[in-house]
Design a protein around this motif. Structure first.
Motif, PDB file in Angstrom:
ATOM      1  N   ILE A 188       0.700  -1.379   0.042  1.00 58.45           N
ATOM      2  CA  ILE A 188       0.162  -0.123   0.090  1.00 58.45           C
ATOM      3  C   ILE A 188       0.811   1.241   0.103  1.00 58.45           C
ATOM      4  CG2 ILE A 188      -1.850  -1.184   1.228  1.00 58.45           C
ATOM      5  CD1 ILE A 188      -1.064   0.451   3.697  1.00 58.45           C
ATOM      6  N   GLY A 189       2.239   1.185  -0.003  1.00 60.91           N
ATOM      7  CA  GLY A 189       3.078   2.522   0.014  1.00 60.91           C
ATOM      8  C   GLY A 189       2.785   3.243   1.127  1.00 60.91           C
ATOM      9  N   TRP A 190       2.933   3.104   2.479  1.00 51.69           N
ATOM     10  CA  TRP A 190       3.228   3.700   3.460  1.00 51.69           C
ATOM     11  C   TRP A 190       3.868   3.282   4.558  1.00 51.69           C
ATOM     12  CZ3 TRP A 190       1.007   8.454   3.920  1.00 51.69           C
ATOM     13  CH2 TRP A 190       0.028   8.972   3.205  1.00 51.69           C
ATOM     14  N   TYR A 191       4.647   4.084   5.407  1.00 55.61           N
ATOM     15  CA  TYR A 191       5.829   3.521   6.282  1.00 55.61           C
ATOM     16  C   TYR A 191       4.895   3.629   7.747  1.00 55.61           C
ATOM     17  CZ  TYR A 191       9.803   3.202   9.143  1.00 55.61           C
ATOM     18  OH  TYR A 191      10.557   2.657  10.237  1.00 55.61           O
ATOM     19  N   ALA A 192       4.766   2.827   8.342  1.00 62.81           N
ATOM     20  CA  ALA A 192       4.273   2.967   9.678  1.00 62.81           C
ATOM     21  C   ALA A 192       5.435   3.333  10.644  1.00 62.81           C
ATOM     22  CB  ALA A 192       3.557   1.633  10.322  1.00 62.81           C
ATOM     23  N   PRO A 193       5.625   4.456  11.200  1.00 64.65           N
ATOM     24  CA  PRO A 193       6.916   4.700  11.944  1.00 64.65           C
ATOM     25  C   PRO A 193       6.976   4.132  13.346  1.00 64.65           C
ATOM     26  CG  PRO A 193       5.221   6.655  12.189  1.00 64.65           C
ATOM     27  CD  PRO A 193       4.659   5.377  11.190  1.00 64.65           C
ATOM     28  N   SER A 194       8.248   3.976  13.734  1.00 62.49           N
ATOM     29  CA  SER A 194       8.509   3.114  14.795  1.00 62.49           C
ATOM     30  C   SER A 194       7.820   3.950  16.142  1.00 62.49           C
ATOM     31  CB  SER A 194      10.064   3.268  15.327  1.00 62.49           C
ATOM     32  OG  SER A 194      10.195   2.995  16.661  1.00 62.49           O
ATOM     33  N   LEU A 195       7.181   3.201  17.091  1.00 63.40           N
ATOM     34  CA  LEU A 195       6.456   4.053  18.144  1.00 63.40           C
ATOM     35  C   LEU A 195       7.293   3.852  19.527  1.00 63.40           C
ATOM     36  CD1 LEU A 195       2.832   2.200  17.992  1.00 63.40           C
ATOM     37  CD2 LEU A 195       3.766   4.321  17.003  1.00 63.40           C
ATOM     38  N   THR A 196       8.658   3.382  19.146  1.00 59.52           N
ATOM     39  CA  THR A 196       9.747   3.383  20.382  1.00 59.52           C
ATOM     40  C   THR A 196      10.652   4.420  20.120  1.00 59.52           C
ATOM     41  OG1 THR A 196      10.948   1.745  19.466  1.00 59.52           O
ATOM     42  CG2 THR A 196       9.147   1.002  20.860  1.00 59.52           C
ATOM     43  N   SER A 197      11.100   4.689  18.771  1.00 58.73           N
ATOM     44  CA  SER A 197      12.339   5.697  18.560  1.00 58.73           C
ATOM     45  C   SER A 197      11.801   7.093  18.416  1.00 58.73           C
ATOM     46  CB  SER A 197      12.878   5.277  17.209  1.00 58.73           C
ATOM     47  OG  SER A 197      13.974   6.296  16.707  1.00 58.73           O
ATOM     48  N   ASP A 198      12.241   8.001  19.357  1.00 59.43           N
ATOM     49  CA  ASP A 198      12.211   9.392  19.267  1.00 59.43           C
ATOM     50  C   ASP A 198      12.591   9.938  17.880  1.00 59.43           C
ATOM     51  OD1 ASP A 198      10.968   9.390  21.821  1.00 59.43           O
ATOM     52  OD2 ASP A 198      12.843   9.815  22.859  1.00 59.43           O
ATOM     53  N   ALA A 199      13.049   9.247  17.305  1.00 60.26           N
ATOM     54  CA  ALA A 199      13.606  10.036  15.808  1.00 60.26           C
ATOM     55  C   ALA A 199      12.501   9.714  14.862  1.00 60.26           C
ATOM     56  CB  ALA A 199      14.858   9.402  15.241  1.00 60.26           C
ATOM     57  N   GLU A 200      11.424   8.979  15.133  1.00 64.12           N
ATOM     58  CA  GLU A 200      10.236   8.602  14.265  1.00 64.12           C
ATOM     59  C   GLU A 200       8.801   9.126  15.118  1.00 64.12           C
ATOM     60  OE1 GLU A 200      10.242   5.013  12.325  1.00 64.12           O
ATOM     61  OE2 GLU A 200      12.349   5.188  11.555  1.00 64.12           O
ATOM     62  N   ALA A 201       8.382   8.008  15.627  1.00 62.22           N
ATOM     63  CA  ALA A 201       6.917   8.511  16.317  1.00 62.22           C
ATOM     64  C   ALA A 201       7.175   7.967  17.740  1.00 62.22           C
ATOM     65  CB  ALA A 201       5.729   8.001  15.693  1.00 62.22           C
ATOM     66  N   GLY A 202       8.258   7.713  18.412  1.00 64.51           N
ATOM     67  CA  GLY A 202       8.411   7.515  19.545  1.00 64.51           C
ATOM     68  C   GLY A 202       7.650   8.336  20.474  1.00 64.51           C
ATOM     69  N   LEU A 203       7.017   7.599  21.540  1.00 61.65           N
ATOM     70  CA  LEU A 203       6.124   8.635  22.466  1.00 61.65           C
ATOM     71  C   LEU A 203       6.568   8.822  23.940  1.00 61.65           C
ATOM     72  CD1 LEU A 203       2.808   6.957  21.303  1.00 61.65           C
ATOM     73  CD2 LEU A 203       3.746   9.157  20.645  1.00 61.65           C
ATOM     74  N   GLY A 204       7.767   8.350  24.133  1.00 64.97           N
ATOM     75  CA  GLY A 204       8.295   8.489  25.654  1.00 64.97           C
ATOM     76  C   GLY A 204       8.437   9.859  25.955  1.00 64.97           C
ATOM     77  N   LEU A 225       7.561   2.055  26.641  1.00 64.90           N
ATOM     78  CA  LEU A 225       8.175   1.166  25.899  1.00 64.90           C
ATOM     79  C   LEU A 225       9.637   1.594  25.487  1.00 64.90           C
ATOM     80  CD1 LEU A 225       5.647   0.253  22.744  1.00 64.90           C
ATOM     81  CD2 LEU A 225       6.487  -1.213  25.169  1.00 64.90           C
ATOM     82  N   PRO A 226      10.809   0.901  25.919  1.00 62.32           N
ATOM     83  CA  PRO A 226      12.117   1.066  25.655  1.00 62.32           C
ATOM     84  C   PRO A 226      12.391   1.409  24.358  1.00 62.32           C
ATOM     85  CG  PRO A 226      12.114  -1.165  25.957  1.00 62.32           C
ATOM     86  CD  PRO A 226      10.606  -0.871  26.262  1.00 62.32           C
ATOM     87  N   GLY A 227      13.243   2.657  23.949  1.00 63.29           N
ATOM     88  CA  GLY A 227      13.475   2.849  22.712  1.00 63.29           C
ATOM     89  C   GLY A 227      14.961   2.543  22.183  1.00 63.29           C
ATOM     90  N   PRO A 228      15.148   2.534  21.100  1.00 62.12           N
ATOM     91  CA  PRO A 228      16.497   2.184  20.681  1.00 62.12           C
ATOM     92  C   PRO A 228      17.773   3.249  21.032  1.00 62.12           C
ATOM     93  CG  PRO A 228      15.449   3.209  18.861  1.00 62.12           C
ATOM     94  CD  PRO A 228      14.625   3.070  19.857  1.00 62.12           C
ATOM     95  N   ALA A 229      18.864   2.644  21.228  1.00 62.25           N
ATOM     96  CA  ALA A 229      20.124   3.620  21.512  1.00 62.25           C
ATOM     97  C   ALA A 229      19.848   4.883  20.795  1.00 62.25           C
ATOM     98  CB  ALA A 229      21.392   2.991  21.424  1.00 62.25           C
ATOM     99  N   PRO A 230      20.220   6.003  21.078  1.00 65.83           N
ATOM    100  CA  PRO A 230      20.086   7.229  20.355  1.00 65.83           C
ATOM    101  C   PRO A 230      21.235   7.345  19.162  1.00 65.83           C
ATOM    102  CG  PRO A 230      20.803   7.740  22.417  1.00 65.83           C
ATOM    103  CD  PRO A 230      20.471   6.430  22.596  1.00 65.83           C
ATOM    104  N   ARG A 231      20.891   7.770  18.216  1.00 64.06           N
ATOM    105  CA  ARG A 231      22.007   8.033  17.177  1.00 64.06           C
ATOM    106  C   ARG A 231      22.451   9.096  17.197  1.00 64.06           C
ATOM    107  NH1 ARG A 231      19.019   6.005  11.532  1.00 64.06           N
ATOM    108  NH2 ARG A 231      17.956   7.955  12.022  1.00 64.06           N
ATOM    109  N   GLU A 232      23.811   9.327  16.583  1.00 62.64           N
ATOM    110  CA  GLU A 232      24.338  10.366  16.507  1.00 62.64           C
ATOM    111  C   GLU A 232      23.804  11.239  15.337  1.00 62.64           C
ATOM    112  OE1 GLU A 232      28.844  12.620  15.811  1.00 62.64           O
ATOM    113  OE2 GLU A 232      28.481  10.447  16.325  1.00 62.64           O
ATOM    114  N   ARG A 233      23.263  12.398  15.460  1.00 59.04           N
ATOM    115  CA  ARG A 233      22.659  13.146  14.431  1.00 59.04           C
ATOM    116  C   ARG A 233      23.464  13.577  13.250  1.00 59.04           C
ATOM    117  NH1 ARG A 233      18.439  18.350  15.235  1.00 59.04           N
ATOM    118  NH2 ARG A 233      18.044  18.744  13.054  1.00 59.04           N
ATOM    119  N   GLU A 234      23.379  13.407  12.078  1.00 58.97           N
ATOM    120  CA  GLU A 234      24.005  13.478  11.042  1.00 58.97           C
ATOM    121  C   GLU A 234      23.780  15.034  10.600  1.00 58.97           C
ATOM    122  OE1 GLU A 234      23.099  10.511   7.985  1.00 58.97           O
ATOM    123  OE2 GLU A 234      23.756   8.830   9.347  1.00 58.97           O
ATOM    124  N   PRO A 235      24.953  15.381   9.941  1.00 59.20           N
ATOM    125  CA  PRO A 235      24.754  16.846   9.455  1.00 59.20           C
ATOM    126  C   PRO A 235      23.614  16.942   8.297  1.00 59.20           C
ATOM    127  CG  PRO A 235      26.897  15.954   8.710  1.00 59.20           C
ATOM    128  CD  PRO A 235      26.273  14.914   9.895  1.00 59.20           C
TER     129      PRO A 235
END
Length: 421
Positions: A227-243, A294-304
């Motif tokens: 269907i061509g949609w991405y359901a974002p992560s509910l754990t990662s704050d870089a996506e839709a994480g709600l923590g 829900l625990p999130g993944p380890a934070p990633r270093e922000r890329e420029p």
């Protein structure tokens, strides 16, 4: 290719034989009593609420068709499945099913008579539903007007149309089991876990799937096949994480489709409109509490931010000023009900498909009781060609502190032809 298909069939057949040997005995849970699924007003009301929580109508109702009479096509990478009629018609629906038959379908993924069901019916999640809730659902569905609508046969490719292949899949990827409360958590948290993991079947969209269509157990996000949609992560704050969200804002988003700095669109808009807006504030709050924990993944270093060439800088800025700035602000700050694009996580997902779909087809939050007149974004597919859309989205994903990768015209073209439904 044909040889590979036969080899795969042989492997799955071997797995099916192993399944017959190793598969645990059916975990049958009897009903508390015949009164538990009797057609009382209390049972029917409870079942209607649970059917909303499970969003049963979304799949079991064809566009323009009678509620729950089936017929909606469910496209998968393996072919097309057609949702069955679950009204109480005796010939084409579940009118001759017992409460035990219905329980086995939810809990074990087996139809009346023992035929294995395809996991597009999310029994991998519904297996967690309690027997009491299954009985109430049964009472509600039996109260509906019977509709004589013939079920359409599935159109799956070989070997996926085989019960042997399905038995092998179940051995690898399905473990039946009713939800077990976590004793170290309170009743509210456990209620949220039960709804998210069970009836709400959130993992059906918000998780990755392997080549055989099995979803992971987490809610780390994933591309929804076909269907061509991405359901974002509910754990990662870089996506839709709600923590880091306030609980009341999560409740607002789930119940109305909009919240401060956020709105839902695409398939999630349908979920909110048909299912979540009808849940009680207590249940939405329980879901919010569970999701926040829900625990999130380890934070990633922000890329420029990627360096854009002069053509993209100039053309992207021009297109934004012409088509977007009036609503989203000169610097992407958002104006009134229109969201900010600076720091917008939906825009900066690694997978750009949602941004592409919204630019091409528009973005429309659902009309709900809490937000009856939502503000939407018009489509631009008739205004922007593939190259222009790619330049605009690339520019947006690298402006005002956003730091997401570029989008190609080929990616835009790929999703331009994907059906909206």
């Amino acid at each position: 290719m044909r040889r590979l298909a036969f080899l795969l069939a042989a492997v799955l057949a071997a797995l099916a034989i192993a399944a017959a040997i190793a598969w645990p005995r059916e975990q049958f849970v009897p009903s508390a009593s015949p009164e538990a699924f009797a057609a009382t007003s209390a049972n029917i009301a409870r079942g209607a609420y649970l059917a909303r929580a499970g969003d049963c109508m979304a799949c079991h109702t064809a566009r323009g068709g009678a509620p729950y009479a089936g017929g909606r096509a469910l496209e998968t990478p393996f072919g097309t499945l057609f949702a069955p009629n679950i009204t109480p018609d005796r010939d084409t629906g579940i009118g001759n099913w017992s409460a035990d038959d219905f329980w086995r379908a939810l809990h074990d993924g087996k139809s009346k008579g023992g035929r294995l069901l395809y996991p597009a019916f999310p029994y991998t999640s519904y297996t967690k539903v309690s027997r009491a809730d299954a009985d109430a659902l049964y009472a509600y569905l039996r109260s509906l007007p019977p509709r004589q609508v013939q079920n359409r046969p599935h159109a799956l490719r070989f070997p996926y149309d085989s019960q042997l292949a399905l038995a092998g899949w179940r051995l690898l990827y399905f473990k039946p089991g009713v939800f077990e409360p976590e004793p170290r958590r309170d009743a509210r948290w456990n209620r949220g876990a039960y709804l998210v993991e069970g009836l709400g079947h959130c993992a059906a969209c918000h998780s990755t799937r392997n080549r055989f269509g099995a979803s992971s157990e987490g809610l780390e996000g994933g591309l929804i096949p076909t269907i061509g949609w991405y359901a974002p992560s509910l754990t990662s704050d870089a996506e839709a994480g709600l923590g880091k969200w306030k609980e009341e804002h999560i409740v607002q988003l789930l119940g109305t489709g909009v919240a401060p700095g956020a709105s839902v669109t695409g398939p999630m808009a349908e979920v909110v409109a048909q299912s979540l807006q009808h849940l009680t504030p207590a249940d939405l709050g329980a879901m919010a509490a569970y999701l926040k924990s829900l625990p999130g993944p380890a934070p990633r270093e922000r890329e420029p931010a990627p360096r854009l060439d002069d053509q993209v800088l100039q053309e992207g800025s021009r297109l934004y000023g012409q088509h977007c700035a009036a609503c989203h602000g000169e610097r992407g700050e958002g104006l009134g009900p229109y969201p900010a694009l600076a720091g917008n996580r939906a825009l900066t997902l690694d997978e750009p498909v949602n941004a592409i779909r919204v630019v091409l087809n528009g973005g429309f939050p659902p009309g709900t009781a809490g937000n009856p007149r939502p503000y939407g974004m018009p489509p631009f597919s008739h205004v922007l060609d593939d190259t222009q859309a790619a330049i605009l989205i690339t520019w947006l994903r690298a402006s005002w502190g956003n730091a997401a990768g570029p989008v190609s015209s080929a990616q835009v073209n790929r999703y331009r032809a994907v059906p909206l439904d």
